[in-house]
Design a protein around this motif. Structure first.
Motif, PDB file in Angstrom:
ATOM      1  N   GLY A 161       0.777  -1.233   0.000  1.00  0.00           N
ATOM      2  CA  GLY A 161       0.000   0.000   0.000  1.00  0.00           C
ATOM      3  C   GLY A 161       0.809   1.284   0.000  1.00  0.00           C
ATOM      4  N   TYR A 162       2.099   1.217  -0.258  1.00  0.00           N
ATOM      5  CA  TYR A 162       2.933   2.415  -0.265  1.00  0.00           C
ATOM      6  C   TYR A 162       2.922   3.095  -1.633  1.00  0.00           C
ATOM      7  N   ALA A 163       2.760   4.415  -1.621  1.00  0.00           N
ATOM      8  CA  ALA A 163       2.769   5.184  -2.861  1.00  0.00           C
ATOM      9  C   ALA A 163       4.131   5.105  -3.550  1.00  0.00           C
ATOM     10  N   LEU A 164       5.208   5.000  -2.779  1.00  0.00           N
ATOM     11  CA  LEU A 164       6.539   4.880  -3.373  1.00  0.00           C
ATOM     12  C   LEU A 164       6.610   3.657  -4.277  1.00  0.00           C
ATOM     13  N   GLY A 165       5.976   2.574  -3.877  1.00  0.00           N
ATOM     14  CA  GLY A 165       5.943   1.371  -4.707  1.00  0.00           C
ATOM     15  C   GLY A 165       5.253   1.630  -6.029  1.00  0.00           C
ATOM     16  N   ALA A 166       4.124   2.333  -5.990  1.00  0.00           N
ATOM     17  CA  ALA A 166       3.414   2.664  -7.229  1.00  0.00           C
ATOM     18  C   ALA A 166       4.276   3.550  -8.121  1.00  0.00           C
ATOM     19  N   LYS A 167       4.983   4.488  -7.515  1.00  0.00           N
ATOM     20  CA  LYS A 167       5.855   5.380  -8.294  1.00  0.00           C
ATOM     21  C   LYS A 167       7.025   4.619  -8.903  1.00  0.00           C
ATOM     22  N   MET A 168       7.573   3.659  -8.159  1.00  0.00           N
ATOM     23  CA  MET A 168       8.666   2.842  -8.700  1.00  0.00           C
ATOM     24  C   MET A 168       8.169   1.970  -9.862  1.00  0.00           C
ATOM     25  N   LEU A 169       6.997   1.380  -9.716  1.00  0.00           N
ATOM     26  CA  LEU A 169       6.437   0.572 -10.805  1.00  0.00           C
ATOM     27  C   LEU A 169       6.109   1.434 -12.013  1.00  0.00           C
ATOM     28  N   LEU A 170       5.633   2.643 -11.768  1.00  0.00           N
ATOM     29  CA  LEU A 170       5.344   3.568 -12.864  1.00  0.00           C
ATOM     30  C   LEU A 170       6.627   3.922 -13.600  1.00  0.00           C
ATOM     31  N   LEU A 171       7.679   4.244 -12.861  1.00  0.00           N
ATOM     32  CA  LEU A 171       8.972   4.542 -13.467  1.00  0.00           C
ATOM     33  C   LEU A 171       9.470   3.352 -14.277  1.00  0.00           C
ATOM     34  N   PHE A 172       9.397   2.173 -13.689  1.00  0.00           N
ATOM     35  CA  PHE A 172       9.836   0.958 -14.382  1.00  0.00           C
ATOM     36  C   PHE A 172       9.053   0.763 -15.678  1.00  0.00           C
TER      37      PHE A 172
END
Length: 164
Positions: free
Chosen positions: A87-98
């Motif tokens: 549920g961390y937004a950082l994870g979503a941002k990392m997946l988006l970057l990837f």
């Protein structure tokens, strides 16, 4: 609703987790000679050439080796998927970057679309196009999740301020 959100995040992350774990296993076992590195290397070199020809930026000097690039991307994918599942937004941002970085490199269907091709080539182009737009949809879902998370956070703050 909390349980369904958790299930949704875990299912969404599952695709990235499995992919990253398989790449990580291959990199650990085979190192720089891993099939994933051999598969990615031509696409990376083509992207570096295109950027150099069109923008004048020598990515060969800026980007690490093919092995290091795949290793870094694998860690971003693995950590991003793990954090997003929690549920961390950082994870979503990392997946988006990837997803945004990898998609045009690995699925450039437009490069081969104009060529006269055999039925097998046309099928391969179709698969690349489907994979490209699947990744675009995944990126869109991540952007949507980040926006909804932000909106819900703002709503909670408004309610809290109203009560005080």
């Amino acid at each position: 609703m909390a349980v369904t959100a958790i299930i949704g995040r875990v299912l969404f992350s599952f695709v990235f987790l499995l992919s990253a774990l398989e790449k990580y296993r291959a990199l650990r076992v085979d190192g720089a000679d891993a099939a994933v590195v051999r598969a990615v290397a031509p696409a990376l070199r083509a992207m570096k050439t295109i950027v150099n020809d069109n923008a004048g930026i020598d990515l060969c000097a800026l980007m690490p080796s093919d092995y290091a690039s795949v290793n870094i991307a694998t860690w971003v994918e693995l950590l991003g998927a793990s954090l997003f599942a929690c549920g961390y937004a950082l994870g979503a941002k990392m997946l988006l970057l990837f997803t945004v970085c990898v998609t045009p490199i690995m699925h450039p269907f437009w490069r081969r679309a104009g060529e006269s091709a055999s039925i097998e080539d046309e099928a391969a182009i179709g698969v690349e196009m489907i994979m490209f737009f699947k990744n675009v949809a995944l990126a869109g879902a991540l952007v949507f999740w980040l926006a909804m998370r932000s909106e819900l956070s703002e709503e909670r703050q408004r309610r809290k301020a109203k009560r005080a």
